[in-house]
Motif scaffolding. Structure first.
Motif, mmCIF file in Angstrom:
data_model
loop_
_atom_site.group_PDB
_atom_site.id
_atom_site.type_symbol
_atom_site.label_atom_id
_atom_site.label_comp_id
_atom_site.label_asym_id
_atom_site.label_seq_id
_atom_site.Cartn_x
_atom_site.Cartn_y
_atom_site.Cartn_z
ATOM 1 N N UNK A 169 0.815 -1.234 0.000
ATOM 2 C CA UNK A 169 0.000 0.000 0.000
ATOM 3 C C UNK A 169 0.838 1.268 0.000
ATOM 4 N N UNK A 170 2.039 1.168 -0.534
ATOM 5 C CA UNK A 170 2.905 2.347 -0.619
ATOM 6 C C UNK A 170 3.473 2.444 -2.027
ATOM 7 N N UNK A 171 3.551 3.684 -2.549
ATOM 8 C CA UNK A 171 4.020 3.878 -3.917
ATOM 9 C C UNK A 171 5.547 3.885 -3.968
ATOM 10 N N UNK A 172 6.083 3.114 -4.924
ATOM 11 C CA UNK A 172 7.524 3.069 -5.178
ATOM 12 C C UNK A 172 7.788 3.370 -6.651
ATOM 13 N N UNK A 173 8.861 4.090 -6.905
ATOM 14 C CA UNK A 173 9.301 4.306 -8.274
ATOM 15 C C UNK A 173 10.104 3.095 -8.721
ATOM 16 N N UNK A 174 9.867 2.675 -9.962
ATOM 17 C CA UNK A 174 10.553 1.497 -10.486
ATOM 18 C C UNK A 174 11.646 1.923 -11.460
ATOM 19 N N UNK A 175 12.883 1.525 -11.140
ATOM 20 C CA UNK A 175 14.028 1.826 -11.995
ATOM 21 C C UNK A 175 14.614 0.516 -12.518
ATOM 22 N N UNK A 176 15.124 0.546 -13.747
ATOM 23 C CA UNK A 176 15.717 -0.663 -14.331
ATOM 24 C C UNK A 176 17.058 -0.361 -14.968
ATOM 25 N N UNK A 177 17.892 -1.380 -15.001
ATOM 26 C CA UNK A 177 19.169 -1.340 -15.714
ATOM 27 C C UNK A 177 19.249 -2.601 -16.564
ATOM 28 N N UNK A 178 19.425 -2.412 -17.889
ATOM 29 C CA UNK A 178 19.484 -3.545 -18.794
ATOM 30 C C UNK A 178 20.936 -3.873 -19.138
ATOM 31 N N UNK A 179 21.181 -5.152 -19.355
ATOM 32 C CA UNK A 179 22.505 -5.588 -19.804
ATOM 33 C C UNK A 179 22.810 -4.933 -21.147
ATOM 34 N N UNK A 180 24.028 -4.439 -21.302
ATOM 35 C CA UNK A 180 24.416 -3.822 -22.561
ATOM 36 C C UNK A 180 24.313 -4.829 -23.708
#
Length: 487
Positions: free
Chosen positions: A476-487
């Motif tokens: 019940x809490x908002x989180x920002x989603x960040x991603x890092x992709x393999x080059x």
């Protein structure tokens, strides 16, 4: 931190390279870093490698096989008489720090660090190059852990006991002739004979022939140290063992059994640790041993030689070298990473219960010690979890970064101790740890969930290459989603 040690050892050449590489291995372990040891060796070399993470591999003939194993190493150590310059240059491409162990300016080494812990190595004419650093002299000699701490030696007024040892492999078969000569000289002397890793059964009949002698086969370093400390005098080859004898202050009669020991024995003579050098191929070799034995009846002379040895070798060389390598690495990175182990439970517990850390966590409740122990032990033993800790050059705990692996993706979380917050380390740790994960696992995507008001964490992940792709509600809490992709 990924550390790879490359060396060699064979019955016909001896195992001195292996024993000094093991001493560096032990010094890394003393800092809770566990290297991998790659040995071009024979089956008998295994007798030196108990409790060591090693692999026998003919890296000289098949360098490509070795490259696959050491790629992305933070530190690589090479100790070889057989590898050529091209081999060193090739290895240097796959590591941040290259340490090359040398004994006699063997080749024109590529950029890196050259270690020569031989007696008076600082006097050798090494070329001055801006891209090569030298660690020279006995202050850096790598000797095994058993010899790092030595109690004060007691010298007896009478010569009562002698140690005979010609290394892991008696390549000149000197042990029996020397034993015969000593027994003829004085049948009352107590003699300890170390046969290295030769088959002990071959010498089982010797006990009845030499009642005052004790025979030892393939003994460990702690047993060897006790034999050195408890004898009045040693007769030894002039290789790596001389440095351990010096560290224990053991008066020694030394015999050079190989060409590469000539400089060693001459320099030890200049340093006042041994009397006149003796060479195995001298027709009067045995006669000279007995002559020196007569001189060393003098307690005054034995004390002098033993003290001169201890002055030159304090036993801390392995630790000094490893400390220097870690400091060198941290000069550039500001930290080093290693996997969490059981002794790290308490500092991780304290960090996890830091109010600032709990506030930014999905579970905001304080953690009990019992809960933490169960969680921590499960995580460090979970193959689907990569748990890394960051330390500075003095082993001060900086923080933790953890990856929960799910097939081809991983969820990352990081926390930094109060002392190291605001120093720009977070983004560096994230980049280094993510790079390690990509290199070691078949991971295509790393995900981070961050509270919108955690600006420091957001900036750290963005600086490390992460991109925001949306939001998610967790508990019940908002989180920002960040991603890092393999080059």
């Amino acid at each position: 931190m990924k550390v790879s040690i490359i060396t060699e050892g064979f019955e016909n050449t001896g195992y001195g390279h292996i024993t000094r590489c093991i001493s560096l291995y032990q010094a890394f372990m003393d800092r809770n870093i566990y290297p991998a040891l790659y040995i071009n060796g024979d089956e008998k070399s295994k007798s030196f490698l108990s409790n060591v993470n090693y692999e026998l591999i003919d890296w000289l003939t098949h360098p490509a096989q070795l490259i696959k194993k050491i790629i992305n190493s933070d530190i690589v150590i090479i100790d070889s008489y057989n590898a050529g310059k091209e081999f060193y240059e090739n290895i240097s491409r796959f590591t941040k720090i290259l340490l090359m162990i040398d004994d006699f300016i063997r080749i024109d080494y590529p950029p890196g660090i050259v270690l020569n812990g031989s007696i008076n190595a600082e006097l050798l004419p090494y070329p001055k190059k801006s891209n090569i650093e030298y660690l020279l002299g006995t202050k850096y000699i790598p000797i095994r852990k058993a010899f790092w701490e030595i109690t004060n030696r007691k010298y007896k007024s009478e010569l009562e006991s002698i140690l005979i040892t010609f290394g892991g492999q008696d390549i000149r078969n000197l042990t029996i002739p020397v034993l015969n000569a000593i027994t003829d000289y004085n049948p009352e002397l107590k003699i300890s004979v170390v046969f290295g890793n030769k088959d002990g059964n071959k010498y089982s009949e010797l006990k009845s022939k030499y009642p005052n002698a004790e025979f030892y086969y393939s003994i460990n370093e702690y047993e060897m140290k006790e034999l050195m400390i408890n004898c009045d005098l040693a007769i030894s080859a002039a290789g790596q063992t001389l440095y351990e004898l010096a560290a224990t202050g053991t008066p020694t009669i030394a015999i050079a059994v190989a060409e590469n020991q000539k400089n060693n024995i001459n320099e030890w003579h200049k340093a006042g640790f041994i009397l006149e050098p003796i060479f195995y191929n001298d027709i009067n070799c045995i006669k000279k041993i007995i002559e020196q034995l007569n001189k060393l009846k003098s307690i005054r002379l034995r004390k002098k030689l033993g003290n001169n040895g201890k002055i030159k070798v304090d036993g801390k060389g392995s630790k000094k070298v490893v400390n220097h390598l870690i400091e060198k690495y941290c000069e550039e990175e500001g930290f080093y990473l290693r996997k969490a182990i059981d002794i790290d439970s308490e500092p991780v517990f304290n960090l996890s219960n830091d109010p600032a850390v709990r506030q930014q966590s999905i579970n905001k409740n304080p953690i009990t010690w019992e809960e933490h122990l169960q969680w921590f032990n499960s995580r460090i033993n979970d193959k689907n979890y990569l748990f890394l800790l960051a330390f500075d050059k003095d082993d001060k705990f900086i923080g933790q970064i953890r990856f929960q692996i799910e097939e081809e993706s991983a969820i990352v979380s990081i926390s930094i101790t109060k002392e190291f917050r605001g120093k720009g380390l977070s983004k560096k740790i994230i980049k280094a740890a993510c790079s390690k994960l990509f290199n070691e696992r078949n991971i295509k995507l790393i995900v981070a969930y961050i509270l919108p008001d955690n600006h420091a964490s957001i900036n750290g992940f963005k600086s490390a290459g992460f991109t925001q792709i949306g939001e998610e509600n967790i508990n019940d809490e908002k989180y920002l989603k960040f991603v890092l992709k393999r080059d």
